[in-house]
Scaffold this motif. Sequence first.
Motif, mmCIF file in Angstrom:
data_model
loop_
_atom_site.group_PDB
_atom_site.id
_atom_site.type_symbol
_atom_site.label_atom_id
_atom_site.label_comp_id
_atom_site.label_asym_id
_atom_site.label_seq_id
_atom_site.Cartn_x
_atom_site.Cartn_y
_atom_site.Cartn_z
ATOM 1 N N GLN A 86 0.811 -1.219 0.000
ATOM 2 C CA GLN A 86 0.000 0.000 0.000
ATOM 3 C C GLN A 86 0.844 1.269 0.000
ATOM 4 N N ASP A 87 2.005 1.199 0.636
ATOM 5 C CA ASP A 87 2.744 2.420 0.932
ATOM 6 C C ASP A 87 3.950 2.703 0.042
ATOM 7 N N ALA A 88 4.498 1.686 -0.605
ATOM 8 C CA ALA A 88 5.731 1.876 -1.383
ATOM 9 C C ALA A 88 5.437 2.466 -2.761
ATOM 10 N N ASP A 89 6.247 3.411 -3.172
ATOM 11 C CA ASP A 89 6.162 4.000 -4.504
ATOM 12 C C ASP A 89 7.303 3.538 -5.407
ATOM 13 N N VAL A 90 8.491 3.458 -4.843
ATOM 14 C CA VAL A 90 9.679 3.048 -5.589
ATOM 15 C C VAL A 90 10.386 1.937 -4.829
ATOM 16 N N LEU A 91 10.830 0.930 -5.566
ATOM 17 C CA LEU A 91 11.555 -0.184 -4.975
ATOM 18 C C LEU A 91 12.878 -0.338 -5.708
ATOM 19 N N ALA A 92 13.959 -0.443 -4.938
ATOM 20 C CA ALA A 92 15.294 -0.583 -5.534
ATOM 21 C C ALA A 92 15.994 -1.803 -4.950
ATOM 22 N N PHE A 93 16.799 -2.460 -5.773
ATOM 23 C CA PHE A 93 17.650 -3.562 -5.328
ATOM 24 C C PHE A 93 19.079 -3.251 -5.755
ATOM 25 N N ALA A 94 20.007 -3.416 -4.831
ATOM 26 C CA ALA A 94 21.417 -3.188 -5.137
ATOM 27 C C ALA A 94 22.223 -4.435 -4.790
ATOM 28 N N ALA A 95 22.973 -4.932 -5.750
ATOM 29 C CA ALA A 95 23.929 -6.011 -5.511
ATOM 30 C C ALA A 95 25.298 -5.356 -5.367
ATOM 31 N N PHE A 96 25.959 -5.605 -4.248
ATOM 32 C CA PHE A 96 27.239 -4.945 -3.991
ATOM 33 C C PHE A 96 28.244 -5.930 -3.394
ATOM 34 N N ARG A 97 29.524 -5.634 -3.599
ATOM 35 C CA ARG A 97 30.601 -6.444 -3.023
ATOM 36 C C ARG A 97 30.723 -6.121 -1.544
ATOM 37 N N ASP A 98 30.708 -7.156 -0.698
ATOM 38 C CA ASP A 98 30.739 -6.885 0.735
ATOM 39 C C ASP A 98 32.130 -6.463 1.198
ATOM 40 N N GLN A 99 32.170 -5.892 2.398
ATOM 41 C CA GLN A 99 33.397 -5.304 2.920
ATOM 42 C C GLN A 99 34.488 -6.340 3.162
ATOM 43 N N LYS A 100 34.090 -7.566 3.478
ATOM 44 C CA LYS A 100 35.061 -8.607 3.808
ATOM 45 C C LYS A 100 35.580 -9.343 2.574
ATOM 46 N N GLY A 101 35.023 -9.026 1.421
ATOM 47 C CA GLY A 101 35.436 -9.717 0.203
ATOM 48 C C GLY A 101 34.898 -11.123 0.094
ATOM 49 N N ASP A 102 33.774 -11.391 0.795
ATOM 50 C CA ASP A 102 33.190 -12.739 0.794
ATOM 51 C C ASP A 102 32.242 -12.984 -0.374
ATOM 52 N N GLY A 103 32.017 -11.987 -1.193
ATOM 53 C CA GLY A 103 31.104 -12.173 -2.320
ATOM 54 C C GLY A 103 30.187 -10.983 -2.479
ATOM 55 N N THR A 104 29.013 -11.225 -3.045
ATOM 56 C CA THR A 104 28.058 -10.162 -3.335
ATOM 57 C C THR A 104 26.813 -10.312 -2.474
#
Length: 319
Positions: A86-104
């Motif tokens: 009911q409340d969301a207008d925009v939805l975003a997904f971000a895939a990023f490299r983690d700080q420890k270098g363990d993957g995405t």
Amino acid sequence: MNTIKRNLFTTAVVMATMMAPNFASAAQLSSDAKSATPKEVQQLIVVDYRAMQNSPAAMDLKDRVLPPELKRLETALKSSGLKVDQDADVLAFAAFRDQKGDGTRIVGIAQGQFHTREVMVNFTKNKIKPTMIRNNSVYPMGANGMSVVFLNQTTMVFGDKDAVREAMDARDGITPNFLSNGDMVNEMNVVDTKAVWSLLDAKGTQTMMKSVLGDAAQLADYDTVKNRMKSSRYTMDFQNGVKFDMAVVMSDTITAATAATLMKGVSILKKNSGTPLEKSALDQTTIDSNAGTLTVDYSSSDSQFASLLTSPLFQSVVK
């Protein structure tokens, strides 16, 4: 394409194809959303969620083909009682490299007008206590390992605990955030007037293009091309049928021309083995290069694209 990048790409295509053809909204990220996105983004997808919710057919299709990782995020949101539908207008997904270098990792960001006071009352009533990350109250969402934090009444961040923690580190200045990624910020300014858009960094672009090219990615020419891919972006528009535009930024004009030649060759091969519907779709696709950028443009009527969704060509993309 058994990677997070494939799942995010699939989600963008699926969400985009499901939306009503007559809306002309823009899916723009707020400053709060950008600051809560880690700098090392491999792919960012932003979609007008309101338009998707207004189409029953869209929701049916989404439930059928949404990738597992993102379905978990959406299910967690719905089961949390946050009324995102009911409340969301925009939805975003971000895939990023983690700080420890363990993957995405993947973090989700929802923008809208959220009834935060009611949500907090509900959390208290159900004895749901937050974990504090500095001044940020991070609440668990059910028993699925997902968490959510409200930055304010208009922005929430959600995902697994580690992804949310890294998003908060970015937002609080502990680690660099998206706003310090000059290349991606510049690319975003080109696309964020569209209802659906996505950005990929060099590594994400290489993964996507390898999947798109298929067997052609084994050719010697591709080894030369892939290391000169700098970034890519794509958008979808629905004001008059369906229009998909993709641009892959290369290091030079010769590389862009070579990549275009490879893609044209793949298109010819797929035409020879595809169904009449797929051949028609490829006929409506233009591949070119200009000033160091490979471009791919596709357009069709709504009915043509709806039929394409059931084709083997489309299914090979969403698997």
